[in-house]
Design a protein around this motif. Sequence first.
Motif, PDB file in Angstrom:
ATOM      1  N   MET A   1      33.490  49.670  34.403  1.00 45.08           N
ATOM      2  CA  MET A   1      33.132  48.405  35.061  1.00 45.08           C
ATOM      3  C   MET A   1      34.160  47.336  34.699  1.00 45.08           C
ATOM      4  N   ASN A   2      34.515  46.532  35.686  1.00 44.44           N
ATOM      5  CA  ASN A   2      35.487  45.471  35.475  1.00 44.44           C
ATOM      6  C   ASN A   2      34.821  44.229  34.879  1.00 44.44           C
ATOM      7  N   SER A   3      35.599  43.485  34.102  1.00 41.78           N
ATOM      8  CA  SER A   3      35.068  42.331  33.383  1.00 41.78           C
ATOM      9  C   SER A   3      35.901  41.087  33.646  1.00 41.78           C
ATOM     10  N   VAL A   4      35.313  39.925  33.322  1.00 43.49           N
ATOM     11  CA  VAL A   4      36.034  38.660  33.288  1.00 43.49           C
ATOM     12  C   VAL A   4      35.873  38.087  31.885  1.00 43.49           C
ATOM     13  N   ILE A   5      36.680  37.089  31.561  1.00 38.73           N
ATOM     14  CA  ILE A   5      36.580  36.421  30.268  1.00 38.73           C
ATOM     15  C   ILE A   5      35.825  35.111  30.445  1.00 38.73           C
ATOM     16  N   TYR A   6      34.779  34.940  29.646  1.00 40.05           N
ATOM     17  CA  TYR A   6      33.982  33.712  29.665  1.00 40.05           C
ATOM     18  C   TYR A   6      33.904  33.179  28.246  1.00 40.05           C
ATOM     19  N   ASN A   7      34.498  32.018  28.030  1.00 41.69           N
ATOM     20  CA  ASN A   7      34.558  31.419  26.688  1.00 41.69           C
ATOM     21  C   ASN A   7      35.107  32.401  25.649  1.00 41.69           C
ATOM     22  N   GLY A   8      36.111  33.152  26.045  1.00 36.77           N
ATOM     23  CA  GLY A   8      36.792  34.056  25.130  1.00 36.77           C
ATOM     24  C   GLY A   8      36.173  35.426  24.985  1.00 36.77           C
ATOM     25  N   ASP A   9      35.019  35.658  25.606  1.00 33.62           N
ATOM     26  CA  ASP A   9      34.336  36.947  25.496  1.00 33.62           C
ATOM     27  C   ASP A   9      34.332  37.669  26.838  1.00 33.62           C
ATOM     28  N   LYS A  10      34.304  38.994  26.784  1.00 32.65           N
ATOM     29  CA  LYS A  10      34.226  39.779  28.007  1.00 32.65           C
ATOM     30  C   LYS A  10      32.809  39.751  28.567  1.00 32.65           C
ATOM     31  N   VAL A  11      32.728  39.534  29.865  1.00 29.82           N
ATOM     32  CA  VAL A  11      31.457  39.562  30.591  1.00 29.82           C
ATOM     33  C   VAL A  11      31.650  40.478  31.795  1.00 29.82           C
ATOM     34  N   THR A  12      30.648  41.296  32.085  1.00 31.16           N
ATOM     35  CA  THR A  12      30.756  42.260  33.181  1.00 31.16           C
ATOM     36  C   THR A  12      29.813  41.871  34.310  1.00 31.16           C
ATOM     37  N   PRO A  13      30.341  41.277  35.382  1.00 29.67           N
ATOM     38  CA  PRO A  13      29.482  40.913  36.516  1.00 29.67           C
ATOM     39  C   PRO A  13      29.020  42.162  37.265  1.00 29.67           C
ATOM     40  N   SER A  14      27.782  42.144  37.719  1.00 33.58           N
ATOM     41  CA  SER A  14      27.321  43.245  38.562  1.00 33.58           C
ATOM     42  C   SER A  14      27.828  43.095  39.983  1.00 33.58           C
ATOM     43  N   ASN A  45      31.588  45.138  41.923  1.00 34.90           N
ATOM     44  CA  ASN A  45      32.317  45.011  40.657  1.00 34.90           C
ATOM     45  C   ASN A  45      33.735  45.560  40.764  1.00 34.90           C
ATOM     46  N   SER A  46      33.935  46.597  41.552  1.00 37.62           N
ATOM     47  CA  SER A  46      35.271  47.207  41.658  1.00 37.62           C
ATOM     48  C   SER A  46      36.283  46.292  42.330  1.00 37.62           C
ATOM     49  N   ALA A  47      35.819  45.219  42.980  1.00 36.82           N
ATOM     50  CA  ALA A  47      36.739  44.263  43.599  1.00 36.82           C
ATOM     51  C   ALA A  47      37.370  43.323  42.580  1.00 36.82           C
ATOM     52  N   ILE A  48      36.778  43.233  41.378  1.00 32.58           N
ATOM     53  CA  ILE A  48      37.201  42.241  40.386  1.00 32.58           C
ATOM     54  C   ILE A  48      38.497  42.646  39.696  1.00 32.58           C
ATOM     55  N   THR A  49      39.427  41.697  39.592  1.00 33.29           N
ATOM     56  CA  THR A  49      40.696  41.921  38.900  1.00 33.29           C
ATOM     57  C   THR A  49      41.242  40.577  38.433  1.00 33.29           C
ATOM     58  N   ASN A  50      42.207  40.623  37.510  1.00 31.80           N
ATOM     59  CA  ASN A  50      42.926  39.402  37.138  1.00 31.80           C
ATOM     60  C   ASN A  50      44.394  39.487  37.568  1.00 31.80           C
ATOM     61  N   GLU A  51      44.707  40.474  38.418  1.00 32.66           N
ATOM     62  CA  GLU A  51      46.066  40.647  38.920  1.00 32.66           C
ATOM     63  C   GLU A  51      46.088  40.437  40.436  1.00 32.66           C
ATOM     64  N   LEU A  52      47.153  39.806  40.912  1.00 33.70           N
ATOM     65  CA  LEU A  52      47.332  39.583  42.348  1.00 33.70           C
ATOM     66  C   LEU A  52      48.352  40.569  42.876  1.00 33.70           C
ATOM     67  N   ASN A  53      47.891  41.519  43.670  1.00 35.34           N
ATOM     68  CA  ASN A  53      48.749  42.564  44.208  1.00 35.34           C
ATOM     69  C   ASN A  53      49.043  42.333  45.691  1.00 35.34           C
ATOM     70  N   TYR A  54      50.123  42.918  46.140  1.00 29.79           N
ATOM     71  CA  TYR A  54      50.474  42.879  47.559  1.00 29.79           C
ATOM     72  C   TYR A  54      49.858  44.090  48.250  1.00 29.79           C
ATOM     73  N   TYR A  55      49.222  43.866  49.406  1.00 26.97           N
ATOM     74  CA  TYR A  55      48.579  44.955  50.129  1.00 26.97           C
ATOM     75  C   TYR A  55      49.209  45.192  51.497  1.00 26.97           C
ATOM     76  N   SER A  56      49.417  44.130  52.264  1.00 32.25           N
ATOM     77  CA  SER A  56      50.020  44.265  53.587  1.00 32.25           C
ATOM     78  C   SER A  56      50.434  42.895  54.087  1.00 32.25           C
ATOM     79  N   LYS A  57      51.198  42.874  55.168  1.00 32.89           N
ATOM     80  CA  LYS A  57      51.648  41.599  55.739  1.00 32.89           C
ATOM     81  C   LYS A  57      50.497  40.801  56.332  1.00 32.89           C
TER      82      LYS A  57
END
Length: 201
Positions: A1-14, A45-57
Amino acid sequence: MNSVIYNGDKVTPSKVVCIGRNYVEHIEELGNEIPENMVVFNKSNSAITNELNYYSKDCRFEGEICFLIVSGKIAGVGFGLDLTHADIQNRLKAKGLPWERAKAFDGSAVLSEFVSLDIPLESLEMKLYRNGELVQFANYELMMYKPLTMVEEISSFMSFEDGDIIMSGTPKGVSTYAKGDKFVGQVLSGGKVLVEVAWEV
């Protein structure tokens, strides 16, 4: 499961709950109708990331103020990009079909870290810079549906889990992007930066 950082701690949104068509000028720039009711859709949850990738024009960025939920209430704030396959979404909209293929693909919720929200919601604004140029700006007053209204409406038919995120909609200025583009997103209150994040495609 992907996580975000909230106040320095990992949190896993559903899930990430997204509000569509929440700014009049953005509705107009895409040639859409102003909705009679709040437009709501989900990213998994699988949509969550902290990276911005290129997908298409045809993949479009949409900068948004984002809220993190704890105990059914807004607890934190961050910045996010709602990535959209614009070509796919246009085909789906024309046929009256759901948007998930265009909106909820893996990596489509690009999120910053989140911090506690201890200032008035009414003071919030966001800015998004692309290659040093301000391309999107929004504040509380420009939202058709305010944050507390979002929470109330979503809660009327869907349960929040701790750590879930609301993406509150995007203002005018959305566009496709290219490899090598550099973005800086900010959430501010009274001119003070609460959250700042930088991405390079």
